[in-house]
Scaffold this motif. Sequence first.
Motif, PDB file in Angstrom:
ATOM      1  N   MET A 170       1.198 -10.500  -4.040  1.00  0.00           N
ATOM      2  CA  MET A 170       0.636 -11.814  -4.322  1.00  0.00           C
ATOM      3  C   MET A 170       1.486 -12.490  -5.387  1.00  0.00           C
ATOM      4  O   MET A 170       1.911 -11.856  -6.348  1.00  0.00           O
ATOM      5  N   GLY A 171       1.732 -13.763  -5.216  1.00  0.00           N
ATOM      6  CA  GLY A 171       2.509 -14.527  -6.179  1.00  0.00           C
ATOM      7  C   GLY A 171       1.750 -15.738  -6.662  1.00  0.00           C
ATOM      8  O   GLY A 171       0.681 -16.073  -6.156  1.00  0.00           O
ATOM      9  N   GLY A 172       2.317 -16.397  -7.660  1.00  0.00           N
ATOM     10  CA  GLY A 172       1.718 -17.609  -8.200  1.00  0.00           C
ATOM     11  C   GLY A 172       1.309 -17.475  -9.648  1.00  0.00           C
ATOM     12  O   GLY A 172       0.888 -18.436 -10.269  1.00  0.00           O
ATOM     13  N   GLY A 173       1.440 -16.295 -10.201  1.00  0.00           N
ATOM     14  CA  GLY A 173       1.133 -16.062 -11.603  1.00  0.00           C
ATOM     15  C   GLY A 173       2.398 -15.697 -12.351  1.00  0.00           C
ATOM     16  O   GLY A 173       3.492 -15.784 -11.812  1.00  0.00           O
ATOM     17  N   PRO A 174       2.262 -15.259 -13.591  1.00  0.00           N
ATOM     18  CA  PRO A 174       3.441 -14.929 -14.391  1.00  0.00           C
ATOM     19  C   PRO A 174       4.139 -13.647 -13.945  1.00  0.00           C
ATOM     20  O   PRO A 174       5.280 -13.412 -14.321  1.00  0.00           O
ATOM     21  N   ALA A 175       3.468 -12.817 -13.137  1.00  0.00           N
ATOM     22  CA  ALA A 175       4.057 -11.578 -12.625  1.00  0.00           C
ATOM     23  C   ALA A 175       3.504 -11.336 -11.226  1.00  0.00           C
ATOM     24  O   ALA A 175       2.364 -11.708 -10.935  1.00  0.00           O
ATOM     25  N   PRO A 176       4.280 -10.689 -10.361  1.00  0.00           N
ATOM     26  CA  PRO A 176       3.735 -10.344  -9.049  1.00  0.00           C
ATOM     27  C   PRO A 176       2.561  -9.383  -9.192  1.00  0.00           C
ATOM     28  O   PRO A 176       2.544  -8.542 -10.089  1.00  0.00           O
ATOM     29  N   ILE A 177       1.582  -9.538  -8.333  1.00  0.00           N
ATOM     30  CA  ILE A 177       0.448  -8.624  -8.292  1.00  0.00           C
ATOM     31  C   ILE A 177       0.467  -7.944  -6.934  1.00  0.00           C
ATOM     32  O   ILE A 177       0.534  -8.612  -5.903  1.00  0.00           O
ATOM     33  N   TYR A 178       0.423  -6.626  -6.950  1.00  0.00           N
ATOM     34  CA  TYR A 178       0.388  -5.856  -5.718  1.00  0.00           C
ATOM     35  C   TYR A 178      -1.017  -5.298  -5.534  1.00  0.00           C
ATOM     36  O   TYR A 178      -1.509  -4.532  -6.363  1.00  0.00           O
ATOM     37  N   LEU A 179      -1.671  -5.718  -4.452  1.00  0.00           N
ATOM     38  CA  LEU A 179      -2.975  -5.193  -4.086  1.00  0.00           C
ATOM     39  C   LEU A 179      -2.731  -3.989  -3.192  1.00  0.00           C
ATOM     40  O   LEU A 179      -2.032  -4.094  -2.184  1.00  0.00           O
ATOM     41  N   ILE A 180      -3.286  -2.842  -3.541  1.00  0.00           N
ATOM     42  CA  ILE A 180      -3.037  -1.609  -2.809  1.00  0.00           C
ATOM     43  C   ILE A 180      -4.363  -1.092  -2.261  1.00  0.00           C
ATOM     44  O   ILE A 180      -5.279  -0.767  -3.021  1.00  0.00           O
ATOM     45  N   GLU A 181      -4.463  -1.042  -0.934  1.00  0.00           N
ATOM     46  CA  GLU A 181      -5.710  -0.577  -0.334  1.00  0.00           C
ATOM     47  C   GLU A 181      -5.871   0.920  -0.557  1.00  0.00           C
ATOM     48  O   GLU A 181      -5.019   1.711  -0.180  1.00  0.00           O
ATOM     49  N   GLN A 182      -6.963   1.268  -1.214  1.00  0.00           N
ATOM     50  CA  GLN A 182      -7.301   2.661  -1.499  1.00  0.00           C
ATOM     51  C   GLN A 182      -8.779   2.851  -1.158  1.00  0.00           C
ATOM     52  O   GLN A 182      -9.640   2.354  -1.875  1.00  0.00           O
ATOM     53  N   PRO A 183      -9.089   3.538  -0.071  1.00  0.00           N
ATOM     54  CA  PRO A 183     -10.501   3.748   0.273  1.00  0.00           C
ATOM     55  C   PRO A 183     -11.233   4.488  -0.837  1.00  0.00           C
ATOM     56  O   PRO A 183     -10.638   5.283  -1.567  1.00  0.00           O
ATOM     57  N   ASP A 184     -12.539   4.241  -0.954  1.00  0.00           N
ATOM     58  CA  ASP A 184     -13.294   4.902  -2.008  1.00  0.00           C
ATOM     59  C   ASP A 184     -13.484   6.387  -1.727  1.00  0.00           C
ATOM     60  O   ASP A 184     -14.021   7.114  -2.551  1.00  0.00           O
ATOM     61  N   THR A 185     -13.008   6.863  -0.583  1.00  0.00           N
ATOM     62  CA  THR A 185     -13.053   8.293  -0.288  1.00  0.00           C
ATOM     63  C   THR A 185     -11.861   9.036  -0.897  1.00  0.00           C
ATOM     64  O   THR A 185     -11.857  10.264  -0.939  1.00  0.00           O
ATOM     65  N   ASN A 186     -10.846   8.303  -1.374  1.00  0.00           N
ATOM     66  CA  ASN A 186      -9.692   8.919  -2.037  1.00  0.00           C
ATOM     67  C   ASN A 186     -10.053   9.261  -3.472  1.00  0.00           C
ATOM     68  O   ASN A 186     -10.829   8.563  -4.110  1.00  0.00           O
ATOM     69  N   THR A 187      -9.428  10.321  -3.994  1.00  0.00           N
ATOM     70  CA  THR A 187      -9.662  10.644  -5.396  1.00  0.00           C
ATOM     71  C   THR A 187      -8.947   9.636  -6.282  1.00  0.00           C
ATOM     72  O   THR A 187      -7.872   9.154  -5.964  1.00  0.00           O
ATOM     73  N   ALA A 188      -9.578   9.313  -7.382  1.00  0.00           N
ATOM     74  CA  ALA A 188      -9.023   8.338  -8.316  1.00  0.00           C
ATOM     75  C   ALA A 188      -7.933   8.947  -9.186  1.00  0.00           C
ATOM     76  O   ALA A 188      -7.008   8.267  -9.595  1.00  0.00           O
ATOM     77  N   VAL A 189      -8.070  10.229  -9.472  1.00  0.00           N
ATOM     78  CA  VAL A 189      -7.112  10.931 -10.317  1.00  0.00           C
ATOM     79  C   VAL A 189      -6.619  12.151  -9.546  1.00  0.00           C
ATOM     80  O   VAL A 189      -7.428  13.018  -9.189  1.00  0.00           O
TER      81      VAL A 189
END
Length: 117
Positions: free
Chosen positions: A39-58
């Motif tokens: 995603m662009g349009g701000g001061p830095a690119p933002i990357y949205l990364i799809e991570q299902p809630d079934t994946n471990t966070a750590v």
Amino acid sequence: MQFIVNIDVQDINKAISFYEKGLGLQLIRRLFGDTVAEMGGGPAPIYLIEQPDTNTAVPGTYIQRHYPRHWTPVHLDVLVENIDLAVSQAVSAGAALEGEIKPFAWGKACDNERSVR
């Protein structure tokens, strides 16, 4: 210096729509089988990364992602010229306001440092 911001999201299409409609960013490109959106349009690119809630966070733990509120390993404060308008746009795009907008010596913010999610 250049940097990017990565934000884990549960549903990439809903996230793209929210960041476009709610924050005025633009989709630049999709990557890795459409599971990442730049995603662009701000001061830095933002990357949205799809991570299902079934994946471990750590890695190496049993801690799972939990999206109902705003689980993410990244915290962003969004600075805007008009917080009333910005909150209105975010809420109309699907965000939930968790506290009232209040004035402070340095400007207005959502109550109790709570955010729009």
